[in-house]
Design a protein around this motif. Sequence first.
Motif, short mmCIF file in Angstrom:
data_model
loop_
_atom_site.label_atom_id
_atom_site.label_comp_id
_atom_site.label_asym_id
_atom_site.label_seq_id
_atom_site.Cartn_x
_atom_site.Cartn_y
_atom_site.Cartn_z
N GLY A 107 0.80 -1.21 0.00
CA GLY A 107 0.00 0.00 0.00
C GLY A 107 0.84 1.27 0.00
O GLY A 107 0.37 2.33 0.40
N ALA A 108 2.09 1.15 -0.45
CA ALA A 108 2.98 2.32 -0.40
C ALA A 108 3.03 3.05 -1.73
O ALA A 108 3.95 3.79 -2.00
CB ALA A 108 4.39 1.88 0.01
N GLY A 109 2.02 2.81 -2.58
CA GLY A 109 2.01 3.50 -3.87
C GLY A 109 2.88 2.77 -4.87
O GLY A 109 2.85 1.54 -4.92
N PRO A 110 3.67 3.52 -5.66
CA PRO A 110 4.46 2.86 -6.69
C PRO A 110 5.51 1.93 -6.08
O PRO A 110 5.89 2.09 -4.92
CB PRO A 110 5.14 4.02 -7.43
CG PRO A 110 5.02 5.19 -6.54
CD PRO A 110 3.85 4.97 -5.64
N SER A 111 5.93 0.95 -6.88
CA SER A 111 6.91 -0.01 -6.39
C SER A 111 8.16 0.70 -5.88
O SER A 111 8.65 1.64 -6.49
CB SER A 111 7.29 -0.97 -7.52
OG SER A 111 8.33 -1.80 -7.09
N ARG A 112 8.67 0.21 -4.73
CA ARG A 112 9.88 0.81 -4.16
C ARG A 112 11.07 -0.11 -4.33
O ARG A 112 12.11 0.06 -3.71
CB ARG A 112 9.65 1.13 -2.69
CG ARG A 112 8.52 2.16 -2.49
CD ARG A 112 8.34 2.50 -1.03
NE ARG A 112 8.08 1.32 -0.24
CZ ARG A 112 8.44 1.17 1.04
NH1 ARG A 112 9.05 2.15 1.66
NH2 ARG A 112 8.16 0.06 1.68
#
Length: 545
Positions: A107-112
């Motif tokens: 749920g942290a947005g774009p892939s990290r």
Amino acid sequence: MAPTVADRIVQVLLAHGVQTVHGIPGVHNLALFEALDRSPIRVVVVRHEASAAYAADAHGRLTGRPGVCLTTSGPGAANAVAAMGEAQASRSPMLHLTTTVARRHLGAGPSRGVLHEHPEQEALFAPVTKLTRHVAESGAVAGAVDEALGAAAAAPAAPAYVEIPTDVLGEPAPEPHAGGPPARPPAPGRPELRALAARLEAARRPLVWVGSGAAGQAGPILALARRLGAPVVLTHSAKRAWAGGGDPLVPGHPPHEPAVTALCAQADAVLVLGSDLDGMMTQEFRLPLAGVLRIDVDPLRLQVPYPAEVAVLGDAGQVVGGLLALVAETDREGWGPGAVAHADAQAAAALAGEDDAAPGLAFVGALDAALGDREAVVVCDMAIAAYWTAAYLPLAPTRRILYPMGWGTLGFALPAAIGAACAGGGRVVVVCGDGGVLFAVGELATLAQEGLDVTVVVSSDGGYGMLRYDQERAFGRTFAVDLRPPDLPAVARGFGLPAHRIGLGEAGLAGALAQGLDVTGPCLVEVAGAMTPPRTTSPRWPLRG
Ligand SMILES: Cc1ncc(C[n+]2csc(CCOP(=O)(O)OP(=O)(O)O)c2C)c(N)n1
Ligand SMILES: [Mg+2]
């Protein structure tokens, strides 16, 4: 130590009778592999995740209960997508269990760029399943796995998918609630059955068309067909579960042979049991079928692709059982076994007069002779020899045939054979080409490691033979289809399998195939020589117009 989520998953698998899991470990799913290792479940480690899914699919087709594959997050899971599409198109029950990155990375947005991370992993599977679940609550995982297994098996069967964040697997988990009873298929009412029975009795030339959704009911279907004096046409997919063998009411040739097409066209009532009437069986819906009486558990299928005169939502087995109690024995002069024998004799005579058909028929004849009455599962790939086999190999109560039709998925057969061999049902025979075998050639190592009773029959023509045929028709020349052939017996021996080669035209073909069937454990037989595709393949459809 309190049971963990991984332990609870294993408990649920055992409660559903799962005996084998096919998969590949990764750092994210190790806790589940460890729990499986402490259980009686057999873990078959394969050489590519697609193979794990094909193996699970084959188990589902043969047993009607979901096969299970286990992958790791991200690319491991994604490798299974095409195989799940095949299982979905072929209405096969299977469960894909996998992991995702840990909850703190979700749920942290774009892939990290966390190892194996994909923010939309679950979405990859929605189009090839009937159910996907992302379960991040330790107390909810076992219930989700139970639900997924039940959903996959419920008709119409399909793949299901459950992903669990890796850090959840090791958490303690409470005893799961016992799952509810499996969903019951809709049961047709008495008036509906009476109307259907009356329509069948009134027909002068009734015909029964059996798909994979009804194929497990060979006994009652044949009993009903005898009562009606009706020919019984099986789809390719039905042969996965048909225990009825060859029967005077079952044509030995596919409906693509003009004589069998004519038989279908003469029928004035076609009782369709558990079949999609799919494009490949019906030559893209050109097969003339009049008076369609449709029985299916899927309400979306009742009026497509052929409009039905009578449509009954229900389980084919239940409906056939109900009809048996209602339909009276009727004598239909000139129809039934006589019409089937006539159509088969005409089809055989037509084929015997075609030079092009001789190599394909020689292969099928040799395989039939080699199989004899041994228990066998014949797993076909998308290859010319396999098209002949799926459509023309004589039926026998000891034989099952698996075919990816379906989605038409090249590379299915060799990995599917792993699941078939683990499911039981006798010797497994793969029929594939020299192109398709290389999709999963690494699975020869799995066959050897597990000591599986699989005979891999490779028809070698130095390329993508089916496409050569397509190109000659469409462009008058061939391109991108010639493949530098490896020494296949040498490759197999390198994996530890005995192997031999025989020419397609040689007199010893049946003997060479039988030799390959008599081996304990796996072996490979290369059959060298080209074949012309049969009329079941689209460029050769007689109804193409
Ligand atoms: C996944 C997938 N890729 C490509 C195809 C297209 N295709 C169908 S048959 C075929 C040729 C297969 O070659 P081989 O296994 O040698 O069998 P042959 O046709 O030569 O008998 C190809 C490329 C397909 N059906 N599925
Ligand atoms: Mg080939």
